[in-house]
Design an enzyme around this catalytic site. Structure first.
Site, PDB file in Angstrom:
ATOM      1  N   ASN A   7      14.259 -20.514  35.994  1.00 47.19           N
ATOM      2  CA  ASN A   7      15.621 -20.414  35.456  1.00 47.19           C
ATOM      3  C   ASN A   7      15.660 -21.094  34.086  1.00 47.19           C
ATOM      4  O   ASN A   7      15.325 -22.272  33.957  1.00 47.19           O
ATOM      5  CB  ASN A   7      16.577 -21.094  36.450  1.00 47.19           C
ATOM      6  N   HIS A  10      18.948 -23.910  31.051  1.00 49.24           N
ATOM      7  CA  HIS A  10      19.096 -25.188  30.351  1.00 49.24           C
ATOM      8  C   HIS A  10      18.492 -25.198  28.955  1.00 49.24           C
ATOM      9  O   HIS A  10      18.729 -26.127  28.186  1.00 49.24           O
ATOM     10  CB  HIS A  10      18.619 -26.339  31.233  1.00 49.24           C
ATOM     11  N   HIS A  43      21.683 -17.397  34.705  1.00 48.01           N
ATOM     12  CA  HIS A  43      23.018 -17.349  35.315  1.00 48.01           C
ATOM     13  C   HIS A  43      24.026 -17.091  34.211  1.00 48.01           C
ATOM     14  O   HIS A  43      24.135 -17.890  33.285  1.00 48.01           O
ATOM     15  CB  HIS A  43      23.273 -18.712  35.982  1.00 48.01           C
ATOM     16  N   ARG A  45      27.486 -17.392  33.606  1.00 47.63           N
ATOM     17  CA  ARG A  45      28.673 -17.973  34.237  1.00 47.63           C
ATOM     18  C   ARG A  45      29.934 -17.410  33.599  1.00 47.63           C
ATOM     19  O   ARG A  45      29.952 -17.058  32.426  1.00 47.63           O
ATOM     20  CB  ARG A  45      28.661 -19.497  34.074  1.00 47.63           C
ATOM     21  N   ARG A  49      29.043 -21.311  29.884  1.00 48.21           N
ATOM     22  CA  ARG A  49      28.697 -22.657  29.394  1.00 48.21           C
ATOM     23  C   ARG A  49      27.268 -22.737  28.853  1.00 48.21           C
ATOM     24  O   ARG A  49      26.949 -23.618  28.087  1.00 48.21           O
ATOM     25  CB  ARG A  49      28.912 -23.712  30.474  1.00 48.21           C
ATOM     26  N   GLU A  70      21.679 -14.426  38.095  1.00 43.91           N
ATOM     27  CA  GLU A  70      22.569 -15.133  39.019  1.00 43.91           C
ATOM     28  C   GLU A  70      23.985 -14.906  38.553  1.00 43.91           C
ATOM     29  O   GLU A  70      24.286 -15.027  37.354  1.00 43.91           O
ATOM     30  CB  GLU A  70      22.298 -16.633  38.961  1.00 43.91           C
ATOM     31  N   THR A 101      25.601 -25.116  40.549  1.00 45.57           N
ATOM     32  CA  THR A 101      26.027 -24.448  41.778  1.00 45.57           C
ATOM     33  C   THR A 101      25.931 -25.439  42.932  1.00 45.57           C
ATOM     34  O   THR A 101      24.847 -25.909  43.251  1.00 45.57           O
ATOM     35  CB  THR A 101      25.110 -23.222  42.060  1.00 45.57           C
ATOM     36  N   GLU A 151      18.644 -16.203  49.288  1.00 40.34           N
ATOM     37  CA  GLU A 151      18.008 -17.376  48.687  1.00 40.34           C
ATOM     38  C   GLU A 151      18.601 -18.575  49.405  1.00 40.34           C
ATOM     39  O   GLU A 151      19.813 -18.816  49.339  1.00 40.34           O
ATOM     40  CB  GLU A 151      18.284 -17.456  47.183  1.00 40.34           C
ATOM     41  N   HIS A 191      17.061 -24.511  44.246  1.00 38.70           N
ATOM     42  CA  HIS A 191      18.072 -25.479  43.827  1.00 38.70           C
ATOM     43  C   HIS A 191      17.602 -26.905  44.080  1.00 38.70           C
ATOM     44  O   HIS A 191      17.373 -27.284  45.226  1.00 38.70           O
ATOM     45  CB  HIS A 191      19.439 -25.268  44.494  1.00 38.70           C
TER      46      HIS A 191
END
Ligand code: PXP
Length: 242
Positions: A7, A10, A43, A45, A49, A70, A101, A151, A191
């Site tokens: 992922n 970030h 993701h 969102r 963000r 995601e 999440t 998942e 996660h």
């Protein structure tokens, strides 16, 4: 062989912190793939963000492995996903104030919406996964609503404060994997996984894919993205073989 989905949200978090155009998650995705990752996870969102719509559009064209989007079951994002056609979508719950999440999807409450969205995704050839707690009911409902995979949320296992709690949460995940496999679902997990807690999870037979973000991007600050991905991939494959 367990697949590693990385992922890259970030990378975009750092970019958005300054409102500039670097570091570029698209460049990161290419490096992550060259380092041996099996998929790219992002993701989009509702609050945008970190990842932006243009990131998805470009990644759709550039990702060579597998693009896993995601997303929340929100009409705006569903329309974007159907248009972008990622290889796979993972449905996650979203709350605006959350840091990340926080829990698995409430599949029971969202059943109708998730089922109709899954049909639409399937019509476009998109593989569908539900991000849920390792709970029998949630796994069974995911199957019933037509999902291809689940998942399993590993957050509680990762955040456990005591060895006893960790053991309990680990067992829930182990059981969840068994239930999912029996139902014919693909079973992924993710996660909170990092270089210190990933091994036992990677050693559970039957898990197809681990999706990991924060710990890899954090380590990349010190050792570079290539090494951070390779180290994680090595740990996972070693654990799987043990
Ligand atoms: N899987 C899902 C469904 C997620 O929502 C996230 C966080 O975006 C991850 C995996 C990755 O979690 P982490 O960043 O803690 O590795």
């Amino acid at each position: 062989m367990i697949r590693l989905g990385v992922n890259i949200d970030h990378v975009a978090t750092v970019r958005q912190a300054r409102g500039v155009d670097y570091p570029d998650p698209v460049a990161a995705a290419a490096m992550v793939e060259m380092a041996g990752a099996d998929g790219i996870v992002m993701h989009l969102r509702e609050d945008r963000r970190h990842m932006q719509d243009h990131d998805l559009a470009i990644l759709r064209k550039t990702v060579k492995s597998r693009l896993n989007l995601e997303m929340a079951a929100n009409d705006e994002i569903i329309a974007i996903a159907l248009d972008a056609c990622p290889d796979m979508v993972t449905l996650v719950p979203e709350r605006r104030q959350e840091l990340t999440t926080e829990g698995g999807l409430d599949v029971k409450a969202g059943f109708q919406k998730l089922a109709s969205m899954t049909k639409k995704m399937h019509a476009k050839g998109i593989f569908v996964s539900m991000f849920i707690d390792p709970d029998e009911k949630a796994i069974t409902l995911s199957k019933d609503l037509g999902s291809d995979a689940v998942e399993l949320h590993t957050g509680r296992y990762c955040d456990a404060k005591t060895a006893e709690e960790r053991k309990r949460e680990f067992k829930r995940i182990q059981k969840g994997v068994e239930i999912g496999l029996k139902l014919g679902l693909g079973v992924n997990a993710g996660h909170g996984l990092n270089y210190f807690n990933v091994r036992p999870i990677a050693a559970i037979p039957g898990i197809e894919e681990l999706n990991i973000g924060h710990s890899i991007i954090a380590r990349a600050i010190f050792v570079g993205l290539d090494r951070a991905v390779c180290d994680m991939k090595d740990l996972i494959l070693e654990a799987e073989a043990s």
